[in-house]
Enzyme design. Sequence first.
Site, PDB file in Angstrom:
ATOM      1  N   HIS A  51       0.851  -1.183   0.000  1.00 22.49           N
ATOM      2  CA  HIS A  51       0.000   0.000   0.000  1.00 22.49           C
ATOM      3  C   HIS A  51       0.889   1.236   0.000  1.00 22.49           C
ATOM      4  O   HIS A  51       2.119   1.134   0.053  1.00 22.49           O
ATOM      5  CB  HIS A  51      -0.935  -0.001   1.207  1.00 22.49           C
ATOM      6  N   ASP A  98       0.000   6.745  -3.631  1.00 26.73           N
ATOM      7  CA  ASP A  98      -1.238   6.412  -4.342  1.00 26.73           C
ATOM      8  C   ASP A  98      -1.622   7.493  -5.349  1.00 26.73           C
ATOM      9  O   ASP A  98      -1.880   7.198  -6.519  1.00 26.73           O
ATOM     10  CB  ASP A  98      -2.387   6.239  -3.352  1.00 26.73           C
TER      11      ASP A  98
END
Length: 380
Positions: free
Chosen positions: A130, A160
């Site tokens: 992540h 992200d």
Amino acid sequence: MKSGPLRGLKVVELAGLAPAPFAATMLADLGADVVRVDRAKPGQDVLGIAGDPLMRGRRTIGVDTKQPEGVEVVLRLAERSDVFIEGFRPGVAERMGLGPEQVHARNPRVVYGRLTGWGQDGPLASAAGHDINYAGIAGALEPIGRAGEPPVPPLNLVADFAGGGMLLAMGVLAALYERAASGRGQVVDAAMVDGAALLTTQLHGMRAAGLWPGERGTNLLDGGAPFYDTYETADGKYVALGAIEMRFWADLVKVLGLEGEDLPVHVDATEWPRLRKILADAVRKHTRDELVAKAEGTDACLTPVLSPWEAAEHPHNAARGTFVDIGGVVQPAPAPRFDRTPPRVPEAPHEKGADTAEVLAELGYDEPTLASLRESAVIA
């Protein structure tokens, strides 16, 4: 009718998690006709939230890509498109029958954008991760935080969105520019670890020049410098100080009522602990809004620290229309701005699969064929 500098650009987006949808959202915001390929059975799709701003401004079709007929639907869509976006781990799209080779066999002009955490190759290519993992490996997480404390995750903004979705959107546009000369599409391999590393470019230069000598939380831009930090006000809120340059520092001293005080030279790092206490005491005498009002019209570089929900109400943001209400959800407006081809406010997110019949009709599917595909659960 779409408007914006990308009007006429056709994009296929395979539904995925936040970073790739963000890239598609940026393209849609600027006028691209984006068709999102969602799962045929909405009940199986747990990737999104109701009214998710990352699904705004595009149509959505529901397709079961585990069936050959479903893969054929997506390939026919790719035949008429300029860009194809997917955000799966390496090899997943190929196993679906929707990898670059399969898509380019049907349309060699397609720019095929791939977004992953680690990239399409390398020892970690197939590993899970992540934002916090990609930023950690890239060297973008370690510098963020207070001295003597653990690094602080910067939400999931660094890898992200900035280092992932935005990087992919830029890569797609670069490949489209090149296609104008070559007539050929290509694969854009956007890795969040690469993008997060790219964001630290200036830090490497500062380190080499001796301008980033200390550990986390002791340097110029990481909260180590007392004139580049946040401070609590009398009402429990916060202001941000960014008075680095001498002329800005002089204005900040006036705003805080510190003229005539025995102040250390603000760039003398040996005096930073004493200066920090002076600034903290001065700020704590006022409420946030009182200080903001005192700083108005100056170059003190003193601003309020706003929550994302307060930001839309700030007079500057309101005047520029930085935030818009879409479907009852206040959210950031498309950016950047264009003087000749401004984009319209995006449409609210459609229900997943809501545009299946319309999009497939544009591809030449007649009603009996659509009925058969529905019957066999190939499409929503």
